[in-house]
Design a protein around this motif. Structure first.
Motif, mmCIF file in Angstrom:
data_model
loop_
_atom_site.group_PDB
_atom_site.id
_atom_site.type_symbol
_atom_site.label_atom_id
_atom_site.label_comp_id
_atom_site.label_asym_id
_atom_site.label_seq_id
_atom_site.Cartn_x
_atom_site.Cartn_y
_atom_site.Cartn_z
ATOM 1 N N VAL A 110 1.157 -1.297 -0.243
ATOM 2 C CA VAL A 110 0.110 0.172 0.079
ATOM 3 C C VAL A 110 0.822 1.403 0.180
ATOM 4 O O VAL A 110 1.657 1.607 1.067
ATOM 5 N N ARG A 111 0.680 2.022 -1.355
ATOM 6 C CA ARG A 111 1.272 2.978 -0.948
ATOM 7 C C ARG A 111 0.821 4.844 -1.278
ATOM 8 O O ARG A 111 -0.332 4.785 -1.881
ATOM 9 N N VAL A 112 1.376 5.639 -0.638
ATOM 10 C CA VAL A 112 1.102 6.839 -0.750
ATOM 11 C C VAL A 112 2.545 7.824 -1.565
ATOM 12 O O VAL A 112 3.264 7.815 -1.377
ATOM 13 N N ARG A 113 1.695 8.262 -2.601
ATOM 14 C CA ARG A 113 2.084 8.989 -3.567
ATOM 15 C C ARG A 113 1.776 10.931 -3.450
ATOM 16 O O ARG A 113 0.338 10.937 -3.422
ATOM 17 N N LEU A 114 2.860 11.304 -3.224
ATOM 18 C CA LEU A 114 2.734 13.037 -3.619
ATOM 19 C C LEU A 114 3.439 13.360 -5.192
ATOM 20 O O LEU A 114 4.560 12.726 -5.074
ATOM 21 N N LYS A 115 2.354 12.868 -6.247
ATOM 22 C CA LYS A 115 3.013 13.302 -7.822
ATOM 23 C C LYS A 115 2.554 15.284 -8.360
ATOM 24 O O LYS A 115 2.112 14.731 -8.113
ATOM 25 N N GLY A 116 3.536 15.841 -7.842
ATOM 26 C CA GLY A 116 3.725 17.147 -8.444
ATOM 27 C C GLY A 116 2.549 17.242 -7.389
ATOM 28 O O GLY A 116 2.833 17.760 -6.293
ATOM 29 N N ASP A 117 1.684 18.134 -7.053
ATOM 30 C CA ASP A 117 0.664 18.725 -6.364
ATOM 31 C C ASP A 117 -0.686 17.760 -6.599
ATOM 32 O O ASP A 117 -1.388 17.810 -5.595
ATOM 33 N N LYS A 118 -0.853 16.098 -6.930
ATOM 34 C CA LYS A 118 -1.579 15.481 -6.707
ATOM 35 C C LYS A 118 -1.488 14.846 -5.508
ATOM 36 O O LYS A 118 0.338 13.781 -5.863
ATOM 37 N N GLY A 119 -2.336 13.863 -5.156
ATOM 38 C CA GLY A 119 -2.175 13.159 -4.310
ATOM 39 C C GLY A 119 -2.667 11.775 -4.708
ATOM 40 O O GLY A 119 -3.660 11.456 -5.367
ATOM 41 N N TYR A 120 -1.936 10.827 -4.370
ATOM 42 C CA TYR A 120 -2.454 9.082 -4.690
ATOM 43 C C TYR A 120 -2.510 7.854 -3.441
ATOM 44 O O TYR A 120 -1.268 7.645 -3.106
ATOM 45 N N LEU A 121 -3.270 7.313 -3.849
ATOM 46 C CA LEU A 121 -3.067 5.621 -2.243
ATOM 47 C C LEU A 121 -3.005 4.827 -4.057
ATOM 48 O O LEU A 121 -4.063 4.567 -4.687
ATOM 49 N N THR A 122 -1.851 3.546 -3.735
ATOM 50 C CA THR A 122 -1.844 2.651 -4.895
ATOM 51 C C THR A 122 -2.047 1.538 -3.624
ATOM 52 O O THR A 122 -1.260 1.281 -2.992
ATOM 53 N N VAL A 123 -2.937 0.677 -4.144
ATOM 54 C CA VAL A 123 -2.587 -1.485 -3.393
ATOM 55 C C VAL A 123 -1.985 -1.721 -5.000
ATOM 56 O O VAL A 123 -2.428 -1.635 -6.076
#
Length: 156
Positions: free
Chosen positions: A38-51
């Protein structure tokens, strides 16, 4: 929702002149269990939660689910992540119908450059640029979840 990708080391920085976009990415892991990452990512100014599910034996494919979240939510979730955030600049290079994502790592993983290309099926062919080096698909040491726990700078 099945992700199929191949991963390579990069042997030169020639990709930078071919890149049409680059973005800073910061990511952490709420869970690094290989069965379900389970990953939390900040790409530029957008966030993402990935499984992500467990990879196949050859490392070519695995289940992936991703949801966009707010920047504030991503920053809050970083506080719950396991030790070892990943910080990198991602360059995107289009070669024919494929886009190579080239990650230039910093901080604890300084000196590591990895390129990934997503495929529509496992036997799909693609043109390999001259800056592409050794294939490391399936080598778990190069998974971001592992790099967060065992950074490149500690490899000897």
């Amino acid at each position: 929702m099945i992700e199929i990708e191949r991963k390579f080391l990069v042997k030169s920085e020639d990709f930078k002149t071919e890149s049409h976009k680059h973005t800073r990415i910061i990511q952490g892991f709420l869970n690094t269990n290989p069965e379900r990452t389970v990953r939390v990512r900040l790409k530029g100014d957008k966030g993402y939660l990935t499984v992500k599910g467990k990879s196949t034996n050859d490392g070519l494919s695995r289940f992936e689910w991703e949801k966009e979240i707010s920047k504030l939510d991503a920053e809050a979730l970083f506080k719950l992540c396991e030790k070892g955030l990943i910080d990198k600049i991602r360059y995107e290079v289009k070669i024919r119908q494929h886009v190579f994502e080239v990650d230039v790592f910093s901080e604890e993983n300084q000196g590591l450059i990895i390129a990934e290309v997503e495929l529509s099926h496992e036997e799909e062919t693609f043109e390999k640029p001259n800056w592409l080096g050794q294939e490391v698909t399936g080598d778990k040491r190069y998974y971001n979840s592992q790099l967060s726990r065992h950074p490149f700078k500690n490899w000897v």
